[in-house]
Design a protein around this motif. Structure first.
Motif, short mmCIF file in Angstrom:
data_model
loop_
_atom_site.label_atom_id
_atom_site.label_comp_id
_atom_site.label_asym_id
_atom_site.label_seq_id
_atom_site.Cartn_x
_atom_site.Cartn_y
_atom_site.Cartn_z
N SER A 24 37.05 49.98 36.69
CA SER A 24 38.36 50.60 36.50
C SER A 24 39.50 49.79 37.08
O SER A 24 40.64 49.92 36.65
CB SER A 24 38.37 52.01 37.14
OG SER A 24 38.07 51.89 38.54
N GLY A 25 39.23 48.93 38.06
CA GLY A 25 40.33 48.21 38.67
C GLY A 25 39.86 46.93 39.36
O GLY A 25 38.66 46.70 39.52
N PRO A 26 40.80 46.10 39.79
CA PRO A 26 40.43 44.80 40.40
C PRO A 26 39.90 44.91 41.81
O PRO A 26 39.44 43.92 42.37
CB PRO A 26 41.75 44.02 40.37
CG PRO A 26 42.80 45.07 40.42
CD PRO A 26 42.27 46.24 39.68
N ASP A 27 39.95 46.06 42.42
CA ASP A 27 39.50 46.20 43.80
C ASP A 27 38.04 46.60 43.93
O ASP A 27 37.54 46.76 45.03
CB ASP A 27 40.36 47.24 44.53
CG ASP A 27 41.80 46.80 44.61
OD1 ASP A 27 42.02 45.55 44.64
OD2 ASP A 27 42.70 47.65 44.66
N GLN A 28 37.38 46.85 42.80
CA GLN A 28 35.98 47.24 42.86
C GLN A 28 35.11 46.04 43.21
O GLN A 28 35.46 44.88 42.97
CB GLN A 28 35.54 47.83 41.51
CG GLN A 28 36.10 49.24 41.27
CD GLN A 28 35.51 49.85 40.02
OE1 GLN A 28 35.97 49.55 38.93
NE2 GLN A 28 34.51 50.69 40.18
N VAL A 29 33.94 46.34 43.79
CA VAL A 29 32.98 45.32 44.24
C VAL A 29 31.99 45.05 43.12
O VAL A 29 31.45 45.98 42.52
CB VAL A 29 32.25 45.78 45.51
CG1 VAL A 29 31.24 44.73 45.94
CG2 VAL A 29 33.27 46.05 46.62
N VAL A 30 31.72 43.75 42.88
CA VAL A 30 30.74 43.34 41.87
C VAL A 30 29.48 42.92 42.62
O VAL A 30 29.51 42.01 43.46
CB VAL A 30 31.27 42.18 41.01
CG1 VAL A 30 30.26 41.83 39.95
CG2 VAL A 30 32.60 42.56 40.39
N SER A 31 28.38 43.60 42.33
CA SER A 31 27.12 43.29 43.02
C SER A 31 26.47 42.05 42.41
O SER A 31 26.86 41.56 41.36
CB SER A 31 26.17 44.48 42.92
OG SER A 31 25.83 44.72 41.56
N SER A 32 25.43 41.57 43.10
CA SER A 32 24.72 40.38 42.62
C SER A 32 24.03 40.67 41.30
O SER A 32 23.97 39.81 40.39
CB SER A 32 23.69 39.94 43.67
OG SER A 32 24.33 39.60 44.87
N THR A 33 23.46 41.86 41.15
CA THR A 33 22.79 42.20 39.89
C THR A 33 23.78 42.20 38.74
O THR A 33 23.49 41.70 37.63
CB THR A 33 22.12 43.58 40.02
OG1 THR A 33 21.25 43.55 41.16
CG2 THR A 33 21.33 43.91 38.78
N GLU A 34 24.97 42.71 38.98
CA GLU A 34 25.98 42.73 37.92
C GLU A 34 26.48 41.32 37.60
O GLU A 34 26.76 41.00 36.43
CB GLU A 34 27.15 43.61 38.36
CG GLU A 34 26.77 45.10 38.43
CD GLU A 34 27.85 45.94 39.12
OE1 GLU A 34 27.87 47.15 38.91
OE2 GLU A 34 28.68 45.35 39.85
N LYS A 35 26.54 40.47 38.61
CA LYS A 35 26.91 39.07 38.35
C LYS A 35 25.87 38.39 37.46
O LYS A 35 26.21 37.67 36.51
CB LYS A 35 27.05 38.31 39.66
CG LYS A 35 28.22 38.74 40.51
CD LYS A 35 28.23 37.95 41.82
CE LYS A 35 29.34 38.42 42.73
NZ LYS A 35 29.33 37.68 44.03
N ILE A 36 24.59 38.61 37.76
CA ILE A 36 23.53 37.99 36.96
C ILE A 36 23.54 38.55 35.55
O ILE A 36 23.33 37.84 34.55
CB ILE A 36 22.17 38.22 37.64
CG1 ILE A 36 22.14 37.49 39.00
CG2 ILE A 36 21.02 37.75 36.78
CD1 ILE A 36 20.95 37.82 39.84
N LYS A 37 23.82 39.86 35.44
CA LYS A 37 23.87 40.47 34.11
C LYS A 37 25.02 39.86 33.30
O LYS A 37 24.87 39.57 32.10
CB LYS A 37 24.06 41.98 34.26
CG LYS A 37 24.02 42.74 32.94
CD LYS A 37 24.14 44.25 33.19
CE LYS A 37 24.11 45.01 31.87
NZ LYS A 37 24.24 46.47 32.08
N LEU A 38 26.19 39.65 33.96
CA LEU A 38 27.31 39.03 33.27
C LEU A 38 26.98 37.59 32.87
O LEU A 38 27.32 37.13 31.78
CB LEU A 38 28.54 39.04 34.18
CG LEU A 38 29.79 38.32 33.65
CD1 LEU A 38 30.25 38.95 32.34
CD2 LEU A 38 30.91 38.33 34.68
N LEU A 39 26.29 36.87 33.74
CA LEU A 39 25.91 35.49 33.42
C LEU A 39 24.99 35.44 32.22
O LEU A 39 25.13 34.59 31.32
CB LEU A 39 25.22 34.84 34.64
CG LEU A 39 24.73 33.41 34.44
CD1 LEU A 39 25.89 32.48 34.10
CD2 LEU A 39 24.02 32.91 35.69
#
Length: 867
Positions: A24-39
């Motif tokens: 919803s916004g730029p202040d949210q935390v991106v976890s490692s799992t979500e980073k790998i999913k985005l990659l």
């Protein structure tokens, strides 16, 4: 995360939304799992295979840094105590095992293969032992089953007897409990049956305990206790299942045997012999080269160095363990110590060079003859050659005397002829000898008005020793006092007989001044060459001889070579004596560059690692590696031979030196010259002047100007510095002046010899010294129709006088000697110009003055010498 990847926040949110993750916004935390999913989503969007999540996220390397701080209290001076802070830092790096690639090598493959074989043997042995264990267990189970069966039978018999006795004693109408149990199919309890059994039956029924094997399972290995002792060989094998039965038996036997005594013959359980004491002296074959160090010889003999030194001392050699001895001495020592000496083949590089040359031999074709001009001083050798070449060489030599070997080739209508002009003075005997070895034909120049002289006799001897044909040129026939018959009679006394007198030597009358008879001389040379059928290989690697060598300040080492076989090309790798290198440039005798030189053609070579000695052979090789190996091997042998030749190694030499040292004086000299040939001639001539009263010792010699190291060496050894056509630089002059070193310049070689000879023989006389009175530096060169080249100069030292002789120096090397034709200040002729004044200088008969040259004005003075 947007800052890290360098994207706008809106674009990163859109990519996350496309990947199925709502933020919803730029202040949210991106976890490692979500980073790998985005990659993974981005890789699939770009057509790439998705990397495994665990591989992408797992770290490859982890570094752990630890720091620990403690305080220590140490006692100080007196009763005071000091607290010291001690910090211990540790840093360890752990790398993922899969990322470490073990280097694969042949040794590793062999170890892995042996490991696999060992594993297969262990597996087979374990399988065999497991089979034996299984058979043993089956046997034990069978014995146990048999014993249980016998026990049941005995128990059944006892129960039957009790039942019979109970039936007879009990009431007929009453049914016993046992009977009821048997009727309903229940077996009586064991203790109850035993309670009702008779004592004898219980005794007979006592079971016999069978020896049971206790098994322990550890991993995949069945560990059997050491209590088992049977014929299957399973005793004492706990923890040694990887060994074969024979190996276990050998180890068990080795433990029971006592340790063998040292230095005695022993045999192990496997049948191999141990160390045994030698019963006879060992005779070794020692390979010896041309020279060897005493310590190295001791190592080859497996002896102490002191023992070898003692043996040499008994033979009369006073040496240390670090000294070098020659081959013959080493052979005597080896045989004296009871060993055998063999010749070592340490010429690997030389043999490779010979084999390298044998591979490139080709067809031979006719080559030009190499002609050497010989004769007495001032008989017209160089003038005759000048007329042939149409140039004037003698004007550039000091006093009109040739100091170097000149090499030239000329083209005639009938063919090409190469000429070598050798000096005629007695000091250049070795240089003339080199010229005779190089030549095909010797032209002996004899002046018709002078006749046969001492150097003429030497030239005839050199030609006869070299076994080359001789042609006599009777020069100066234009003079009125010419007497050719006198020349012929003098040469007949030396067994040089003219053809018209029944001999085989051609006599050609010539005049170097007018040119009469020169064509007949060239014709005679070519006819003689045709009779000799001179041939050489053209399409091959070049070989030849170094005629002369020098060290040029701008170009480095320069060697004048004569090609004898093959073709020398630019870019070839060659080795000459102790030097090697690649040919960077080739120059002919006129100073013009050329790309190649065939047989019998002299050229100048640039690119060597150092200045080779005149007379050294040169060979062209395929690559730089072979040239470097040959040069290094030759340098090692040369250094060892010099160490071997050092005086004083024998007792007789030491005693002779002790006796001679009381009255003999030593005169140390440092000799520097412009070319290598002059260095050799000076060194040999000066050392030959030694006698029992004085010894001439040349401590150093070389090519080039006098440097700071030469001056330092002369100051340390209290030597006289002799500069022959070279000068000292500024740093060397400072050391010479500060240490009071005697520095003398010469341009004519017999002036050096005469002065040293007078001092060595103890004769008083007049010493002729050259004193430099002024030096002018050329700033620019102007052309004049009347005087030619006029040097605009600045007098930097002393005074330049018009009536004094001068020399032109280029890079501290003499290039011309003569006199001034004109000395002007502005438009006025002056007799002298002092230091710090500009002037115009015209050098007589020399128009090659260049900016940067120095014009040295000097005068010869006579000084009365006193001892």
């Amino acid at each position: 995360m947007a800052k890290i990847v360098g994207l706008p926040v809106d674009k990163l949110l859109k990519q996350l939304a496309d990947a199925g993750m709502e933020f919803s916004g730029p202040d949210q935390v991106v976890s490692s799992t979500e980073k790998i999913k985005l990659l993974g989503f981005l890789r699939r969007a770009h057509g790439k295979a998705e990397a495994p999540a665990e591989a992408a996220g797992a770290p490859k390397k982890i570094t752990i840094a630890r720091r620990k701080t403690e305080e220590l209290t140490v006692a100080g001076s007196g009763k005071a105590k000091t607290t010291v802070a001690v910090e211990v830092r540790q840093k360890r790096t752990y790398v993922k095992r899969d990322d470490v690639e073990a280097p694969v090598s042949s040794e590793r493959e062999e170890v892995l293969r042996k490991l696999e074989e060992s594993k297969s043997r262990n597996a087979e042995e374990q399988a065999r032992l497991s089979e034996l264990d299984r058979a043993r267990r089956e046997q034990i189970e069978a014995e146990k089953a048999e014993k249980e069966r016998l026990a049941r039978e005995a128990e059944e018999k006892a129960r039957t007897a009790v039942e019979v006795a109970g039936k007879t004693a009990a009431d007929a109408g009453h049914e016993s409990r046992r009977e009821r149990d048997e009727k309903h199919g229940h077996k009586p309890h064991k203790t109850e049956a035993i309670r009702h059994e008779p004592a004898k039956a219980v005794k007979d029924k006592a079971p016999v305990r069978a020896p049971a094997a206790k098994h322990k399972v550890r991993g995949s290995h069945a560990m059997v206790d050491n209590d088992i002792d049977d014929e299957s060989g399973l005793q004492n094998i706990s923890g040694q299942l990887h060994l074969t039965a024979a190996e276990r038996e050998r180890r068990a036997g080795a433990k029971k045997k006592p340790r063998a005594k040292p230095m005695e013959a022993s045999r192990t359980a496997s049948g191999q012999h141990g160390f045994s004491r030698p019963t006879a002296p060992i005779t070794r074959e020692v390979a010896l080269g041309d020279s060897i160090v005493v310590s190295e010889l001791a190592n080859k003999l497996a002896m102490k160095g002191s023992d070898v030194v003692r043996a040499l001392f008994k033979m009369g050699m006073m040496v240390t363990i670090n000294q070098v001895i020659d081959h013959d001495t080493a052979v005597l020592v080896v045989e004296e110590l009871g060993h055998k000496a063999v010749r070592a083949n340490d010429n690997d590089a030389e043999l490779a060079l010979v084999a390298h040359l044998d591979e490139v031999r080709g067809d031979k074709t006719v080559r030009p003859p190499v002609v050497t001009i010989m004769g007495h001083v001032d008989h017209g050798k160089t003038s005759l050659l000048d007329y042939i070449r149409r140039t004037k060489v003698a004007t550039g030599e000091a006093g009109g005397i040739t100091q170097h070997i000149g090499a030239y080739h000329v083209e005639t209508p009938r063919g090409v002829i190469s000429f070598l002009d050798t000096p005629g003075h007695a000091a250049f005997t070795s240089m003339r000898a080199r010229g005779a070895k190089l030549t095909d034909i010797v032209v002996l120049v004899v002046a018709a008005d002078d006749g046969v002289m001492p150097q003429t006799v030497e030239a005839v001897n050199h030609a006869r020793a070299a076994k080359v044909p001789l042609i006599v040129a009777i020069n100066k026939m234009d003079k009125s006092e010419a007497n050719p018959d006198n020349v012929k009679q003098g040469l007949v006394a030396l067994e040089v007989v003219p053809e018209e007198w029944g001999g085989d030597v051609q006599f050609v009358p010539v005049s170097a001044k007018t040119g009469d008879g020169v064509d007949n001389l060239l014709e005679s040379i070519l006819v003689q060459a045709e009779l000799m059928e001179l041939k050489a290989t053209v399409d091959a690697r070049a070989t030849g001889v170094v005629i002369e060598s020098a060290l040029d300040k701008g170009r480095g080492p320069v060697a004048t070579v004569l090609v004898q076989e093959g073709t020398l090309k630019k870019g070839d790798y060659l080795v000459s004596g102790l030097q090697y290198g690649r040919v960077r440039a080739l120059f002919d005798e006129n100073g013009k560059q050329t790309d190649s030189a065939g047989p019998s053609i002299p050229v100048q070579v640039l690119g060597l690692s150092g200045v080779p000695d005149a007379g050294d052979d040169f060979v062209v090789v395929a690559d730089e590696r072979l040239a470097r190996e040959v040069a290094q091997q030759r340098e090692t042998k040369y250094r060892e031979s010099r160490l071997v030749k050092q005086p004083g190694s024998r007792m007789e030499d030491v005693i002779a030196q002790m006796g001679a040292g009381q009255g003999q004086q030593v005169l140390n000299l440092v000799v520097k010259a412009d070319v290598q040939g002059s260095v050799q001639a000076l060194r040999e001539s000066l050392t030959g002047l030694s006698n029992e009263m004085i010894r001439i010792n040349v401590v150093a010699s070389g090519v080039g100007g006098i440097t700071e190291s030469d001056a330092t060496l002369a100051a340390a050894s209290k030597a006289v510095v002799i500069g022959f056509n070279v000068r000292a630089d500024a740093s060397a002059r400072k050391i010479i002046e500060s240490n009071g070193v005697d520095l003398r310049y010469f341009s004519i070689i017999y002036d050096v010899i005469d002065q040293v000879k007078q001092v060595a023989s103890g004769l008083l006389g007049v010493e002729i010294r050259e004193e430099i009175i002024g030096i002018a530096e050329v700033r620019d060169v102007f052309r004049s129709s009347k005087f030619g080249a006029v040097a605009g100069s600045l007098v930097v030292e002393g005074t330049v006088k018009r009536n004094k002789p001068i020399r032109v120096l280029r890079n501290n090397t003499v290039v011309f000697e003569g006199e001034l034709e004109s000395l002007r200040r502005f438009k006025d002729n002056v007799d002298e110009v002092r230091s710090g004044t500009e002037c115009g200088i015209a050098v007589k008969a020399y128009n090659d003055v260049k900016p940067g040259d120095q014009i040295e004005c000097f005068e010869r003075i006579e000084v009365a010498r006193s001892l």
